[in-house]
Enzyme design. Structure first.
Site, PDB file in Angstrom:
ATOM      1  N   ASP A  16       1.026  -1.015  -0.432  1.00 30.36           N
ATOM      2  CA  ASP A  16      -0.027  -0.447   0.121  1.00 30.36           C
ATOM      3  C   ASP A  16       1.048   1.717   0.359  1.00 30.36           C
ATOM      4  O   ASP A  16       1.006   2.526  -0.708  1.00 30.36           O
ATOM      5  CB  ASP A  16      -0.874  -0.749   1.375  1.00 30.36           C
ATOM      6  CG  ASP A  16      -2.751  -0.739   1.016  1.00 30.36           C
ATOM      7  OD1 ASP A  16      -2.642  -1.230  -0.395  1.00 30.36           O
ATOM      8  OD2 ASP A  16      -2.728  -1.094   1.674  1.00 30.36           O
ATOM      9  N   ARG A  96       1.613   3.940  17.547  1.00 29.80           N
ATOM     10  CA  ARG A  96       1.302   5.783  15.631  1.00 29.80           C
ATOM     11  C   ARG A  96       0.923   6.435  16.100  1.00 29.80           C
ATOM     12  O   ARG A  96       2.003   7.865  15.949  1.00 29.80           O
ATOM     13  CB  ARG A  96      -0.357   5.124  15.558  1.00 29.80           C
ATOM     14  CG  ARG A  96      -0.445   4.061  15.057  1.00 29.80           C
ATOM     15  CD  ARG A  96       0.240   3.428  14.528  1.00 29.80           C
ATOM     16  NE  ARG A  96      -0.373   2.076  13.433  1.00 29.80           N
ATOM     17  CZ  ARG A  96       0.755   1.479  13.177  1.00 29.80           C
ATOM     18  NH1 ARG A  96       1.880   1.565  12.794  1.00 29.80           N
ATOM     19  NH2 ARG A  96       0.489   0.528  11.619  1.00 29.80           N
ATOM     20  N   ASP A 125      -5.973   2.315  12.661  1.00 30.90           N
ATOM     21  CA  ASP A 125      -5.234   3.587  12.995  1.00 30.90           C
ATOM     22  C   ASP A 125      -4.550   4.548  12.087  1.00 30.90           C
ATOM     23  O   ASP A 125      -4.248   6.030  12.423  1.00 30.90           O
ATOM     24  CB  ASP A 125      -3.786   2.495  12.202  1.00 30.90           C
ATOM     25  CG  ASP A 125      -3.287   1.337  12.868  1.00 30.90           C
ATOM     26  OD1 ASP A 125      -2.811   1.668  14.367  1.00 30.90           O
ATOM     27  OD2 ASP A 125      -2.351   0.515  12.461  1.00 30.90           O
ATOM     28  N   SER A 176      -2.209  -9.789   7.434  1.00 30.58           N
ATOM     29  CA  SER A 176      -2.072  -8.209   7.518  1.00 30.58           C
ATOM     30  C   SER A 176      -1.173  -8.713   9.036  1.00 30.58           C
ATOM     31  O   SER A 176      -1.870  -9.036  10.191  1.00 30.58           O
ATOM     32  CB  SER A 176      -3.299  -7.435   7.234  1.00 30.58           C
ATOM     33  OG  SER A 176      -2.685  -6.418   7.693  1.00 30.58           O
TER      34      SER A 176
HETATM   35  N1  ARG Z   1      -6.670  -4.384  16.161  1.00 34.03           N
HETATM   36  C1  ARG Z   1      -4.993  -3.768  16.488  1.00 34.03           C
HETATM   37  C2  ARG Z   1      -4.522  -2.126  16.454  1.00 34.03           C
HETATM   38  O1  ARG Z   1      -5.750  -1.461  15.817  1.00 34.03           O
HETATM   39  C3  ARG Z   1      -4.144  -4.178  15.318  1.00 34.03           C
HETATM   40  C4  ARG Z   1      -4.479  -3.275  13.733  1.00 34.03           C
HETATM   41  C5  ARG Z   1      -2.455  -3.998  13.384  1.00 34.03           C
HETATM   42  N2  ARG Z   1      -2.901  -3.575  11.800  1.00 34.03           N
HETATM   43  C6  ARG Z   1      -2.323  -5.164  11.343  1.00 34.03           C
HETATM   44  N3  ARG Z   1      -2.574  -5.602   9.621  1.00 34.03           N
HETATM   45  N4  ARG Z   1      -2.391  -6.239  11.463  1.00 34.03           N
HETATM   46  O2  ARG Z   1      -4.340  -1.835  17.382  1.00 34.03           O
END
Ligand code: ARG
Length: 428
Positions: A16, A96, A125, A176
């Protein structure tokens, strides 16, 4: 010719964000500066940087933010015992706000008018980045190509192919993932059915409990004011501490988490995590707090922990509420120093010992052996006063209820009444 405007893109090297370099340049006619931030996600960063340039970034910067991440984000969250919905130690969520801050810093340095990230419109995110950036630099525009372009994964791959953008092999992988020193997040593919057991290939850091050694590992973790400072007497910096515990815990199958979690955007999603160091340290830290904080402190701190976790999860790092909670947490840690002994065995992490110079545990008060200094006699007076309101209420309310003292037509009560009825009839 007028100079092009600049945008700083948070660049991971994945599909991406790679497509985004080209997409932003084409759609917005901007110069893209790629910023790759190292929060302990093992990758070849020189290669990632080269790739950004090759795809068309005018500049590519790599920042080692591991120490910042551990000292300003991970350890404060550990001191707070921040765990979302009782399960997720918040690895991704904690990284983040740091990435948002570094994006803003570089944008200012470069005179950029915008920042960009590769998040889709369905996750947490995007919220964390957008809210963080808007708090730190409201003047910056935020571009989120993957939220705007409306391409499916297949279309994104085709888009990249057409433009000669190298497609990472990880695209073939059915999951992912996102990782940093505090843990690895895994979603998508077969995990989207919450009934499916996560397949072994979803995991990269941890052995399965079945494959873990039969012999336990013991580790002694020393804390100073709630911060882990040494393992088995060896002083370690935070980054090395987390790496060591991730390795050791992973070897023993510790730290696999399977969570159906509630995203901020209202979606329930199935997320799997590997967080050996987080699992071990959170357990050990809580055990040390159990020894060094009073019952009232522990009870109040539990509420703070849950608020703190929500705040991190929900992208509210840069807020006054966070500063207030963090101040409380810091203050609460002033006596949380000592050593915790932990046993790792086949997926389990068990606290088996704890000690502290500031321990509130008193052997003399606790023991049933000789050496007991607790005043047993005093318990009577205490119970008399403690039970006083209970006795008053029972006498004037509970015992007079037609349905009996339990407040419900309980089977026991029914039985007792029937038995009493039979007795009085037969005695007539
Ligand atoms: N659900 C978790 C969060 O919102 C992790 C998301 C991470 N992304 C991924 N591609 N697994 O903090």
């Amino acid at each position: 010719m007028a100079q092009k405007q600049k945008v700083v893109l948070a660049y991971s090297g994945g599909l991406d964000t790679s497509a985004a370099i080209r997409w932003i340049a084409e759609k917005y006619q901007m110069d893209v500066i790629a910023l790759t931030i190292d929060v302990g996600n093992e990758r070849n960063l020189a290669q990632v940087r080269q790739k950004a340039l090759k795809i068309g970034a005018v500049k590519a910067v790599v920042v080692d933010a591991k120490e910042l991440f551990v000292s300003l984000f991970v350890f404060p969250a550990l001191q707070a015992n921040a765990i979302y919905q009782g399960q997720y130690p918040l690895a991704t969520a904690l990284s983040r706000p740091l990435i948002a801050k570094l994006l803003v810093d570089l944008a200012k340095e470069e005179g950029a008018t915008a920042v960009a990230h590769g998040c889709t419109g369905k996750g947490n995110d995007q919220v964390r980045f957008d809210v963080g950036v808007a708090a730190l630099a409201p003047e910056l525009k935020i571009l989120a190509p993957a939220r705007e372009w409306g391409m499916s994964r297949e279309q994104t791959i085709a888009y990249a192919r057409e433009r000669g953008i190298p497609i990472p092999v990880t695209v073939e992988k059915p999951f992912s993932t996102d990782e940093n020193l505090w843990g690895r997040s895994i979603e998508c593919g077969v995990l989207e059915d919450p009934w499916n057991e996560p397949p072994e290939e979803a995991f990269a850091w941890t052995k399965s409990a079945g494959d873990a050694p039969e012999v336990p590992a013991y580790v002694e973790i020393a804390f100073e004011k709630g911060i882990p400072v040494s393992l088995d007497g060896r002083e370690l910096n935070g980054v090395t501490m987390l790496r060591s515990l991730n390795d050791l815990g992973g070897e023993h199958g510790v730290g696999r988490i399977d969570h159906v979690e509630d995203r901020l955007v209202g979606i329930k999603s199935r997320e799997v995590y590997e967080a050996p160091a987080a699992t071990i340290l959170l357990k050990a830290h809580q055990a040390l707090e159990g020894l060094t904080l009073s019952k009232l402190q522990l009870r109040f701190k539990e509420r703070v922990a849950s608020e703190y976790a929500e705040l991190i999860y929900n992208g509210l790092w840069f807020t006054s509420l966070h500063q207030d909670l963090a101040a409380y947490v810091q203050s609460s840690q002033r006596h949380v120093s000592g050593v915790v002994r932990v046993k790792l065995l086949k997926g389990n992490c068990i606290v088996v010992g704890r000690q502290s110079p500031r321990s509130l545990y008193s052997y003399g008060l606790a023991t049933y052996d000789k050496g007991d200094v607790f005043d047993h006699k005093a318990a009577e007076g205490f119970i008399n006063i403690w039970g006083l309101p209970v006795r008053v209420q029972a006498k004037v309310q509970l015992l007079l209820q037609p349905e009996g003292p339990l407040g419900i037509a309980a089977p026991l009560e029914e039985k007792r009444k029937k038995a009493a009825g039979r007795k009085s009839r037969s005695s007539k």
